[in-house]
Write a protein that holds these residues in place. Structure first.
Motif, PDB file in Angstrom:
ATOM      1  N   ASP A 357     -20.225  40.775 -31.720  1.00 55.60           N
ATOM      2  CA  ASP A 357     -19.093  40.557 -31.106  1.00 55.60           C
ATOM      3  C   ASP A 357     -19.353  39.534 -29.948  1.00 55.60           C
ATOM      4  N   LEU A 358     -20.655  40.045 -29.069  1.00 55.47           N
ATOM      5  CA  LEU A 358     -20.999  39.052 -27.924  1.00 55.47           C
ATOM      6  C   LEU A 358     -21.071  37.536 -28.056  1.00 55.47           C
ATOM      7  N   PHE A 359     -21.246  37.145 -29.483  1.00 54.96           N
ATOM      8  CA  PHE A 359     -21.219  35.831 -29.745  1.00 54.96           C
ATOM      9  C   PHE A 359     -20.161  34.986 -29.399  1.00 54.96           C
ATOM     10  N   GLU A 360     -18.991  35.728 -29.442  1.00 51.26           N
ATOM     11  CA  GLU A 360     -17.629  34.927 -29.718  1.00 51.26           C
ATOM     12  C   GLU A 360     -17.216  34.341 -28.559  1.00 51.26           C
ATOM     13  N   ALA A 361     -17.503  35.131 -27.377  1.00 45.77           N
ATOM     14  CA  ALA A 361     -16.877  34.651 -25.946  1.00 45.77           C
ATOM     15  C   ALA A 361     -17.407  33.350 -25.651  1.00 45.77           C
ATOM     16  N   PRO A 362     -18.763  33.320 -25.584  1.00 49.39           N
ATOM     17  CA  PRO A 362     -19.303  31.753 -25.189  1.00 49.39           C
ATOM     18  C   PRO A 362     -19.029  30.867 -25.986  1.00 49.39           C
ATOM     19  N   ILE A 363     -18.808  30.848 -27.359  1.00 51.69           N
ATOM     20  CA  ILE A 363     -18.304  29.897 -28.234  1.00 51.69           C
ATOM     21  C   ILE A 363     -17.154  29.470 -27.917  1.00 51.69           C
ATOM     22  N   ALA A 364     -16.054  30.365 -27.555  1.00 52.04           N
ATOM     23  CA  ALA A 364     -14.769  30.052 -26.924  1.00 52.04           C
ATOM     24  C   ALA A 364     -14.869  29.428 -25.687  1.00 52.04           C
ATOM     25  N   GLN A 365     -15.738  29.751 -24.882  1.00 54.48           N
ATOM     26  CA  GLN A 365     -15.880  29.241 -23.654  1.00 54.48           C
ATOM     27  C   GLN A 365     -16.339  27.667 -23.714  1.00 54.48           C
ATOM     28  N   LYS A 366     -17.353  27.495 -24.514  1.00 54.08           N
ATOM     29  CA  LYS A 366     -17.683  26.032 -24.773  1.00 54.08           C
ATOM     30  C   LYS A 366     -16.801  25.115 -25.362  1.00 54.08           C
ATOM     31  N   LEU A 367     -16.054  25.742 -26.116  1.00 49.67           N
ATOM     32  CA  LEU A 367     -14.914  24.921 -27.044  1.00 49.67           C
ATOM     33  C   LEU A 367     -13.842  24.447 -25.853  1.00 49.67           C
ATOM     34  N   GLY A 368     -13.351  25.435 -25.223  1.00 47.13           N
ATOM     35  CA  GLY A 368     -12.054  25.541 -24.595  1.00 47.13           C
ATOM     36  C   GLY A 368     -10.955  25.075 -25.201  1.00 47.13           C
ATOM     37  N   VAL A 369     -10.043  24.109 -25.049  1.00 51.68           N
ATOM     38  CA  VAL A 369      -8.877  23.900 -25.702  1.00 51.68           C
ATOM     39  C   VAL A 369      -9.014  23.593 -27.296  1.00 51.68           C
ATOM     40  N   LEU A 370     -10.216  23.499 -27.705  1.00 54.39           N
ATOM     41  CA  LEU A 370     -10.500  22.940 -28.966  1.00 54.39           C
ATOM     42  C   LEU A 370     -10.761  24.446 -29.914  1.00 54.39           C
ATOM     43  N   HIS A 371     -10.766  25.539 -29.103  1.00 58.11           N
ATOM     44  CA  HIS A 371     -11.086  26.644 -30.033  1.00 58.11           C
ATOM     45  C   HIS A 371     -10.203  27.011 -30.869  1.00 58.11           C
ATOM     46  N   GLY A 372      -8.765  26.722 -30.833  1.00 58.44           N
ATOM     47  CA  GLY A 372      -7.724  27.182 -31.715  1.00 58.44           C
ATOM     48  C   GLY A 372      -7.868  26.548 -32.955  1.00 58.44           C
ATOM     49  N   ILE A 373      -8.516  25.049 -32.828  1.00 55.16           N
ATOM     50  CA  ILE A 373      -8.735  24.208 -34.121  1.00 55.16           C
ATOM     51  C   ILE A 373     -10.150  24.336 -34.960  1.00 55.16           C
ATOM     52  N   PHE A 374     -11.121  24.946 -34.354  1.00 58.33           N
ATOM     53  CA  PHE A 374     -12.306  24.847 -34.479  1.00 58.33           C
ATOM     54  C   PHE A 374     -12.637  26.096 -35.530  1.00 58.33           C
ATOM     55  N   PRO A 375     -13.347  25.641 -36.649  1.00 60.73           N
ATOM     56  CA  PRO A 375     -13.597  26.673 -37.855  1.00 60.73           C
ATOM     57  C   PRO A 375     -14.503  27.746 -37.353  1.00 60.73           C
ATOM     58  N   SER A 376     -14.097  28.803 -36.488  1.00 64.66           N
ATOM     59  CA  SER A 376     -15.109  29.645 -35.840  1.00 64.66           C
ATOM     60  C   SER A 376     -15.972  30.384 -36.994  1.00 64.66           C
ATOM     61  N   LYS A 377     -15.180  31.195 -37.743  1.00 64.24           N
ATOM     62  CA  LYS A 377     -15.526  32.137 -38.640  1.00 64.24           C
ATOM     63  C   LYS A 377     -16.659  31.341 -39.476  1.00 64.24           C
TER      64      LYS A 377
END
Length: 519
Positions: A357-377
């Protein structure tokens, strides 16, 4: 009754030395800072460990995750059950100040074994050719350490260069690690021709009872990750062993056939311990400061050997279904060793981590406002994190000196340069990129994160062992010049730091010194 042999520090080197001394029939007193988990956290931990993971509610483990906010540069500080007690500095402790470095020392019970990643690997002879002792000299002491430290490891291709000494039950692989291992095994002949050897991770953990709750990075609720506190507590049943926490060592002096150890207790009052022999195992920074003060070597330049730490995210060409489901451990999954003279004559060590679960926060941080539409999974199903180390010969060292101040003294550290370090890292990344048809992994090169010296806590060499010591060098029993009964036994005496994990070798060497000195 004679004076005890006193071991200073309860971390991996200290406990290994104490075990060896006890095996020689010596009476051992271990003095230590001894900071430990706060009572309220210990109470929560006891409640959590009394129940199986399937009964835990969401908030049941929230308190363990406090303070572990990762960034794109990694975890600022790895805590133990949400507590910084391993890094808490007690009054009277050495003052360490640095520029361009990132390092700390521990005064907690168990030292850094309270927060380490439990990865263990011996050093291979090729990486310690300049040492005054050999891998064969260390071999019986690696075995002795495994008599009291649990391990999960098995024999595979790594065995040719890095013997296990003992095989046990392995930790299960995550779905992502299984997929990667399948790729590596299918292409093993090609990888071997390229100087690549790989295998399952080797971990200091009691694998049998593991319930794979996925909390390894925060601390194991069931106490399965090895900490030397476990051995300290077990040794208390030995009438020849005693443990005295709450003391901060200031200096040591030899007086006739005794060693006097000057300390402050928790009330700030001075206390002096007398020993037949003293064994310094306070960790490289504290041990160096204490020994320089003891020898009166103020403003004496000291070089610390450090193994360059770096993080490299890599993407698998194909995602892995079910990567985030339960039944995971989140420690290193695989070890990959690069032994390629076109990179460096020395081994390059890589540890492979898969989803937690520690992987998730840095990715969200890098994406910023794009996080909601990025295929994170989909992205996380392909993401691997490689944690790497270089040999100290290929890494930036640290320089230091003990300086008098208006309030006492301070160990001042600065980063030194080594021009070819950056070039080696670039060659490592290029090599991994060329191997993508065999590994199925693509390096995310712009996200390579080299750490400042000290960041990986693989540091030593301030009082290196030598067959013919001079200056700050020590003899084969870790004794500085002019000392007969004072032994330094932690990584301070390792002449160089190989890329493979430091703790196991520091423990083996401390056990070797304790065995020989105890005789």
């Amino acid at each position: 009754m004679g004076l005890p042999h006193i071991v200073i520090g309860s971390g991996p080197a200290g406990i290994s030395c104490a075990v060896a001394l006890l095996a020689q029939g010596r009476t051992v007193l271990m003095i230590d800072g001894g900071a430990s988990l706060e009572p309220e956290r210990a109470k929560k931990l006891a409640a959590l460990s009394a129940t199986p993971p399937e009964t835990w509610s969401g908030p049941a483990t929230t308190w363990m995750r406090e303070g572990m906010q990762p960034t794109a540069e990694g975890i600022p500080l790895k805590l133990s059950f949400g507590s910084d007690y391993p890094f808490r500095i007690l009054p009277g402790a050495p003052v360490v100040e640095g520029s361009g470095v990132n390092t700390k020392f521990s005064m907690g019970k168990g030292g850094f074994s309270a927060v380490w990643g439990t990865s263990i690997m011996p050093y291979r002879q090729h990486d310690i050719e300049r040492w005054p002792i050999t891998a064969a000299d260390l071999a019986p002491h690696y075995r002795a350490v495994l008599d009291f430290m649990p391990v999960a490891q098995g024999q595979d291709a790594l065995e040719e260069f890095f013997p296990t000494f003992k095989t046990t039950e392995l930790m299960p692989l995550s779905p992502q690690a299984s997929a990667l291992l399948h790729n590596l095994q299918f292409h093993e002949p090609q990888l071997r021709s390229q100087g690549v050897t790989f295998g399952r991770s080797r971990l200091a953990i009691n694998a049998g009872p593991c319930v794979r709750c996925g909390l390894c990075m925060y601390g194991c609720p069931y106490g399965l990750l090895y900490s030397t506190t476990q051995t300290v507590d077990a040794l208390l049943a030995n009438s020849n062993f005693s443990y005295a926490p709450g003391f901060v060592v200031q200096r040591l002096e030899e007086v006739g056939n005794e060693v006097h150890i000057h300390t402050f207790n928790t009330q700030g009052a001075p206390e002096i311990f007398s020993a037949e022999r003293a064994f310094m195992a306070a960790g490289v920074l504290a041990s160096t400061a204490i020994m320089l003060r003891s020898l009166g070597l103020y403003d004496q330049p000291v070089t610390f050997a450090d193994s360059q730490y770096f993080l490299l995210p890599m993407l698998r060409l194909r995602g892995v279904p079910g990567f985030e489901r339960g039944n995971l451990h989140t420690l290193a999954q695989l070890f990959i060793e690069l032994m390629d003279d076109t990179l460096t004559p020395n081994t390059v060590h890589l540890q492979t981590y898969t989803y937690n679960d520690l992987f998730e926060a840095p990715i969200a941080q890098k994406l910023g406002v794009l996080h909601g539409i990025f295929p994170s999974k989909a992205f996380l199903s392909r993401l691997f994190l490689f944690q790497g180390y270089l040999h100290s010969d290929d890494s930036r060292p640290m320089q230091g000196h003990l300086e008098r101040t208006s309030t006492g003294d301070s160990l001042r550290l600065t980063s030194a340069t080594r021009p070819h370090t950056e070039a080696i890292l670039k060659k490592v990344v290029r090599k991994l990129s060329r191997l993508r048809s065999f590994t199925g992994l693509i390096p995310l090169t712009p996200l390579l994160q080299p750490g400042d010296p000290g960041r990986g806590f693989h540091t030593g060499g301030s009082f290196p062992m030598s067959a013919n010591p001079s200056g700050l060098e020590t003899d084969l029993l870790g004794r500085p010049q002019g000392s007969e009964r004072i032994h330094i036994v932690d990584s301070s005496v390792l002449p160089s730091i190989a890329a493979t994990t430091i703790t196991f070798t520091a423990m083996a060497n401390a056990h070797r010194i304790g065995t020989l000195a105890g005789q």
